[in-house]
Design an enzyme around this catalytic site. Structure first.
Site, PDB file in Angstrom:
ATOM      1  N   SER A 137     -20.410  -4.160  -9.535  1.00  0.00           N
ATOM      2  CA  SER A 137     -20.070  -5.561  -9.373  1.00  0.00           C
ATOM      3  C   SER A 137     -20.558  -5.771  -8.033  1.00  0.00           C
ATOM      4  CB  SER A 137     -18.522  -5.513  -9.427  1.00  0.00           C
ATOM      5  OG  SER A 137     -18.037  -5.311 -10.604  1.00  0.00           O
ATOM      6  N   GLU A 163     -30.489   1.876 -10.629  1.00  0.00           N
ATOM      7  CA  GLU A 163     -29.335   1.992 -11.328  1.00  0.00           C
ATOM      8  C   GLU A 163     -29.503   3.414 -12.269  1.00  0.00           C
ATOM      9  OE1 GLU A 163     -25.762   1.253 -11.390  1.00  0.00           O
ATOM     10  OE2 GLU A 163     -26.140   2.627 -12.983  1.00  0.00           O
ATOM     11  N   CYS A 176     -16.760  -1.779 -14.070  1.00  0.00           N
ATOM     12  CA  CYS A 176     -16.062  -2.894 -14.491  1.00  0.00           C
ATOM     13  C   CYS A 176     -16.564  -3.418 -16.044  1.00  0.00           C
ATOM     14  CB  CYS A 176     -16.058  -4.212 -13.310  1.00  0.00           C
ATOM     15  SG  CYS A 176     -15.165  -5.430 -13.892  1.00  0.00           S
ATOM     16  N   CYS A 230     -12.813  -3.097 -16.526  1.00  0.00           N
ATOM     17  CA  CYS A 230     -11.876  -4.304 -16.594  1.00  0.00           C
ATOM     18  C   CYS A 230     -12.428  -5.026 -17.874  1.00  0.00           C
ATOM     19  CB  CYS A 230     -12.390  -5.448 -15.330  1.00  0.00           C
ATOM     20  SG  CYS A 230     -13.041  -4.724 -14.039  1.00  0.00           S
ATOM     21  N   LYS A 286     -11.614  -3.100 -21.230  1.00  0.00           N
ATOM     22  CA  LYS A 286     -10.174  -3.013 -21.063  1.00  0.00           C
ATOM     23  C   LYS A 286      -9.505  -4.096 -21.308  1.00  0.00           C
ATOM     24  CE  LYS A 286      -8.078  -4.276 -17.836  1.00  0.00           C
ATOM     25  NZ  LYS A 286      -7.878  -3.621 -16.424  1.00  0.00           N
ATOM     26  N   GLY A 303       0.206   7.425 -12.938  1.00  0.00           N
ATOM     27  CA  GLY A 303       1.041   6.235 -12.621  1.00  0.00           C
ATOM     28  C   GLY A 303       0.546   5.219 -11.957  1.00  0.00           C
ATOM     29  N   TYR A 311      -2.804   1.992 -12.083  1.00  0.00           N
ATOM     30  CA  TYR A 311      -3.304   0.958 -12.924  1.00  0.00           C
ATOM     31  C   TYR A 311      -3.876   1.165 -14.291  1.00  0.00           C
ATOM     32  CZ  TYR A 311      -3.935  -2.550  -9.285  1.00  0.00           C
ATOM     33  OH  TYR A 311      -4.029  -3.395  -8.186  1.00  0.00           O
ATOM     34  N   GLU A 349      -1.937   0.598 -17.954  1.00  0.00           N
ATOM     35  CA  GLU A 349      -2.707  -0.211 -18.680  1.00  0.00           C
ATOM     36  C   GLU A 349      -2.730   0.730 -20.310  1.00  0.00           C
ATOM     37  OE1 GLU A 349      -5.968  -1.758 -16.725  1.00  0.00           O
ATOM     38  OE2 GLU A 349      -4.844  -3.414 -15.871  1.00  0.00           O
ATOM     39  N   ASP A 358     -16.014   0.414  -4.138  1.00  0.00           N
ATOM     40  CA  ASP A 358     -15.300   1.481  -4.125  1.00  0.00           C
ATOM     41  C   ASP A 358     -15.535   2.876  -3.200  1.00  0.00           C
ATOM     42  OD1 ASP A 358     -13.711  -0.167  -5.749  1.00  0.00           O
ATOM     43  OD2 ASP A 358     -14.142   1.136  -7.805  1.00  0.00           O
ATOM     44  N   ALA A 373      -3.449  -7.790 -10.985  1.00  0.00           N
ATOM     45  CA  ALA A 373      -2.613  -7.714 -12.162  1.00  0.00           C
ATOM     46  C   ALA A 373      -2.623  -6.403 -12.931  1.00  0.00           C
ATOM     47  CB  ALA A 373      -3.056  -8.892 -13.098  1.00  0.00           C
ATOM     48  N   HIS A 416       6.852 -28.745 -17.882  1.00  0.00           N
ATOM     49  CA  HIS A 416       7.967 -28.441 -18.772  1.00  0.00           C
ATOM     50  C   HIS A 416       7.682 -28.566 -20.286  1.00  0.00           C
ATOM     51  CE1 HIS A 416      12.143 -27.364 -19.868  1.00  0.00           C
ATOM     52  NE2 HIS A 416      12.138 -28.640 -20.643  1.00  0.00           N
ATOM     53  N   GLU A 434       7.038 -22.634 -14.559  1.00  0.00           N
ATOM     54  CA  GLU A 434       7.690 -23.791 -14.014  1.00  0.00           C
ATOM     55  C   GLU A 434       8.933 -22.917 -13.355  1.00  0.00           C
ATOM     56  OE1 GLU A 434      10.043 -26.840 -16.148  1.00  0.00           O
ATOM     57  OE2 GLU A 434      10.181 -25.319 -18.097  1.00  0.00           O
TER      58      GLU A 434
HETATM   59  P1  NDP Z   1      -4.788   4.616  -8.974  1.00  0.00           P
HETATM   60  O1  NDP Z   1      -5.153   5.083  -7.915  1.00  0.00           O
HETATM   61  O2  NDP Z   1      -4.164   3.464  -9.485  1.00  0.00           O
HETATM   62  O3  NDP Z   1      -3.576   5.754  -9.826  1.00  0.00           O
HETATM   63  C1  NDP Z   1      -3.856   7.029  -9.647  1.00  0.00           C
HETATM   64  C2  NDP Z   1      -2.551   7.810 -10.268  1.00  0.00           C
HETATM   65  O4  NDP Z   1      -2.741   9.026 -10.487  1.00  0.00           O
HETATM   66  C3  NDP Z   1      -1.441   7.711  -9.006  1.00  0.00           C
HETATM   67  O5  NDP Z   1      -0.264   7.314 -10.047  1.00  0.00           O
HETATM   68  C4  NDP Z   1      -1.235   8.964  -8.621  1.00  0.00           C
HETATM   69  O6  NDP Z   1       0.031   9.311  -8.167  1.00  0.00           O
HETATM   70  C5  NDP Z   1      -1.842   9.860  -9.758  1.00  0.00           C
HETATM   71  N1  NDP Z   1      -2.376  11.193  -9.333  1.00  0.00           N
HETATM   72  C6  NDP Z   1      -3.268  11.227  -8.400  1.00  0.00           C
HETATM   73  N2  NDP Z   1      -3.652  12.448  -8.258  1.00  0.00           N
HETATM   74  C7  NDP Z   1      -2.719  13.227  -9.187  1.00  0.00           C
HETATM   75  C8  NDP Z   1      -2.543  14.503  -9.341  1.00  0.00           C
HETATM   76  N3  NDP Z   1      -3.406  15.323  -8.961  1.00  0.00           N
HETATM   77  N4  NDP Z   1      -1.862  14.920 -10.417  1.00  0.00           N
HETATM   78  C9  NDP Z   1      -1.328  13.849 -11.017  1.00  0.00           C
HETATM   79  N5  NDP Z   1      -1.258  12.634 -10.785  1.00  0.00           N
HETATM   80  C10 NDP Z   1      -2.023  12.420  -9.576  1.00  0.00           C
HETATM   81  O7  NDP Z   1      -5.927   5.110  -9.963  1.00  0.00           O
HETATM   82  P2  NDP Z   1      -6.376   4.694 -11.417  1.00  0.00           P
HETATM   83  O8  NDP Z   1      -7.235   6.064 -11.946  1.00  0.00           O
HETATM   84  O9  NDP Z   1      -5.192   4.315 -12.151  1.00  0.00           O
HETATM   85  O10 NDP Z   1      -7.497   3.511 -10.852  1.00  0.00           O
HETATM   86  C11 NDP Z   1      -8.630   3.478 -10.097  1.00  0.00           C
HETATM   87  C12 NDP Z   1      -8.572   2.313  -9.367  1.00  0.00           C
HETATM   88  O11 NDP Z   1      -9.110   1.126 -10.088  1.00  0.00           O
HETATM   89  C13 NDP Z   1      -7.241   1.893  -8.868  1.00  0.00           C
HETATM   90  O12 NDP Z   1      -6.808   2.234  -7.958  1.00  0.00           O
HETATM   91  C14 NDP Z   1      -7.454   0.172  -8.928  1.00  0.00           C
HETATM   92  O13 NDP Z   1      -7.840  -0.226  -7.782  1.00  0.00           O
HETATM   93  C15 NDP Z   1      -8.657  -0.042  -9.989  1.00  0.00           C
HETATM   94  N6  NDP Z   1      -8.145  -0.561 -11.395  1.00  0.00           N
HETATM   95  C16 NDP Z   1      -7.723  -1.886 -11.414  1.00  0.00           C
HETATM   96  C17 NDP Z   1      -7.272  -2.381 -12.569  1.00  0.00           C
HETATM   97  C18 NDP Z   1      -6.803  -3.786 -12.583  1.00  0.00           C
HETATM   98  O14 NDP Z   1      -7.170  -4.526 -11.338  1.00  0.00           O
HETATM   99  N7  NDP Z   1      -6.205  -4.344 -13.522  1.00  0.00           N
HETATM  100  C19 NDP Z   1      -7.390  -1.886 -13.800  1.00  0.00           C
HETATM  101  C20 NDP Z   1      -7.812  -0.425 -13.513  1.00  0.00           C
HETATM  102  C21 NDP Z   1      -8.133   0.128 -12.407  1.00  0.00           C
HETATM  103  P3  NDP Z   1       0.622   8.991  -6.811  1.00  0.00           P
HETATM  104  O15 NDP Z   1       1.369   7.540  -6.956  1.00  0.00           O
HETATM  105  O16 NDP Z   1       1.539  10.215  -6.495  1.00  0.00           O
HETATM  106  O17 NDP Z   1      -0.497   9.081  -5.657  1.00  0.00           O
END
Ligand code: NDP
Length: 449
Positions: free
Chosen positions: A14, A34, A42, A47, A50, A174, A176, A180, A301, A339, A434, A439
């Site tokens: 991107s 590339e 993405c 994105c 997904k 836990g 995004y 998702e 990123d 989102a 409405h 709203e």
């Molecule tokens: P995130 O950083 O959002 O989440 C990573 C998750 O993994 C967290 O819950 C984290 O826990 C957990 N984690 C990290 N290390 C470990 C471990 N060693 N053991 C267990 N759990 C662990 O990353 P994602 O991979 O979900 O997504 C990457 C990025 O891509 C996001 O940050 C987001 O910015 C982007 N994205 C955006 C989307 C959108 O706009 N809709 C959709 C998908 C991705 P903890 O909370 O404890 O750190």
């Protein structure tokens, strides 16, 4: 033979594509290297596919909801191969569009892995290129923690291309992607367990929404396990046996790790330059995307900022304008809306209630928790939740949050108002449309607290 460019971009994701094509449109001689696919994460494994999968997942509810409105469909079934292959065809079409976006303003596309030989030279295969300026926009790569059996895990790179869907999948994380995909795969009819290491997923988002989303996902039959983690993965029959940190075991058909992403810096040749790396492993840049090596820039990123496509796009645009169009304005990172395409969607802009309180702000909180008009007939128990955070002194709306259908579509509009500094009085004096869900944002009269 060596080629000389004004700007050589490494990575056609991107941020890289936007910087390359805008720079070329301002008259610069530009190349982009590339090694994988045009459009980056993405477009190819993020994105876009997904969101297509998310649409697919919504149909499960839509078929059910339709019954209350008098529709009777025959037996419904879902065919993964149709979705996967239609999605892949669409992504290939988009790859072509990206090629056109680059070629039209005259950007040279160089296929292969690029390696920095020095501050102004890059090698791709046998070819060496020279450039006055180099942009590193290589993005990130899924990270899987180093646990026994990690080779059995799949990531968001693989999930889009599975041959068959398992009957049960365990999703670790836990954030995004985990949230998702838990929603999407449950919507497609798979049994899902989502495992997250702390007390509640989506750390950093407004807690009330996190709790309500957990409730909604639980109602849909997703097995959410918080304060839990996977310690080891072992092959067991056709599937896998997971050893959990709580001491238990879980048998599953596949394990998806969505535990964050790491910058894709491998074999980039950064050691041949003065580019420095932060303690988190990202390329260090200032607000103008300059690294420690004059003439080498980085954005998106790989710099560890806000990892969202529209942010990388804004950064790529900003750099192109700065370098080749005499525009010195900085990117405005305030109030970035975002989102999560969970079921239901969660979207947000501005401060969460907790963040506002942590910042010592005196706030009024407005909430509305209701049943969507559509669901009065569908019988679907899903509730919609809206929340506004208002700073008492200035009356400014400093946070807006939504859990419900099309939350991303609605919050995008609210983000414009918040960016423009709208007050609660401005919201109140706006006439609603409405009957809509949106709203509710302009009819929240009494503060909840
Ligand atoms: P995130 O950083 O959002 O989440 C990573 C998750 O993994 C967290 O819950 C984290 O826990 C957990 N984690 C990290 N290390 C470990 C471990 N060693 N053991 C267990 N759990 C662990 O990353 P994602 O991979 O979900 O997504 C990457 C990025 O891509 C996001 O940050 C987001 O910015 C982007 N994205 C955006 C989307 C959108 O706009 N809709 C959709 C998908 C991705 P903890 O909370 O404890 O750190």
């Amino acid at each position: 033979m060596t080629e000389h460019y004004d700007l050589f971009v490494i990575g056609a994701g991107s941020g890289g594509v936007r910087a390359a094509r805008m720079s070329a449109s301002f008259g610069a001689r530009v190349a982009v290297a590339e090694s994988r696919y045009l459009g980056g994460t993405c477009v190819n494994v993020g994105c876009v596919p997904k969101k297509l999968f998310s649409y697919a997942a919504h149909f499960a509810d839509d078929f059910q909801d339709a019954r209350g409105f008098g529709w009777q469909a025959g037996e419904i079934s879902f065919d993964w191969a149709t979705l996967r292959d239609n999605k892949t065809r669409e992504i290939e079409r988009l790859n072509g569009i990206y090629r056109g976006l680059l070629e039209k303003p005259g950007v040279d596309i160089i296929r292969g892995h690029a390696r920095l030989l020095g501050p102004k030279s890059v090698q791709v295969g046998e070819q060496v290129f020279h450039a006055d300026k180099i942009l590193v926009a290589v993005g990130g790569w899924p990270y899987v923690p180093d646990i026994p059996g990690r080779e059995h895990a799949i990531t968001s790179n693989e999930i889009f291309y599975l041959d068959t869907l398992p009957g049960h999948i365990t999703i670790v994380g836990g954030g995004y992607i985990a949230t998702e995909f838990a929603s999407i795969l449950a919507g497609l009819g798979i049994q899902v367990s989502q495992i997250y290491r702390r007390e509640l997923f989506l750390r950093g988002f407004d807690s009330e929404l996190r709790e309500q989303l957990a409730g909604e996902m639980g109602t849909k039959g997703i097995d959410l396990r918080f304060n839990e983690n996977v310690a080891a993965i072992a092959k067991a029959g056709e599937g896998y046996r997971l050893s959990l940190t709580s001491g238990g075991e879980l048998d599953t058909g596949a394990v998806l790790f969505a535990t964050g992403r790491r910058p894709a810096l491998e074999n980039l040749g950064l050691e041949n330059t003065a580019v420095s790396i932060t303690s988190g492993g990202y390329i260090e840049v200032n607000s103008q995307f300059e690294t420690q090596e004059p003439g080498i820039y980085a954005l998106g990123d790989v710099t560890g900022g806000v990892e969202l496509t529209p942010v990388a796009l804004a950064e790529g645009m900003n750099l192109a304008r700065r370098l080749f169009n005499g525009d010195d304005r900085a990117v405005d990172y305030a109030n970035i809306p975002t989102a999560i395409f969970s079921l239901p969607n969660l979207a947000t802009v501005g401060l969460s209630e907790e963040a506002a309180r942590e910042q010592g702000k005196d706030i009024a909180v407005y909430t509305s928790h209701f049943r969507h008009l559509k669901h009065t007939l569908s019988g679907n128990p899903t509730k919609t939740f809206l929340k506004l955070i208002v700073e008492r002194g200035s009356d400014k709306v400093i946070g807006a949050h939504m859990l419900g259908d099309e939350a991303g579509e609605i919050i995008q509009g609210i983000a414009v108002a918040i960016k423009a500094g709208a007050t609660k009085a401005d919201f109140d004096s706006t006439i609603g449309i409405h009957p809509t869900v949106a709203e509710e944002f302009v009819t929240m009269r009494e503060a909840t607290r």
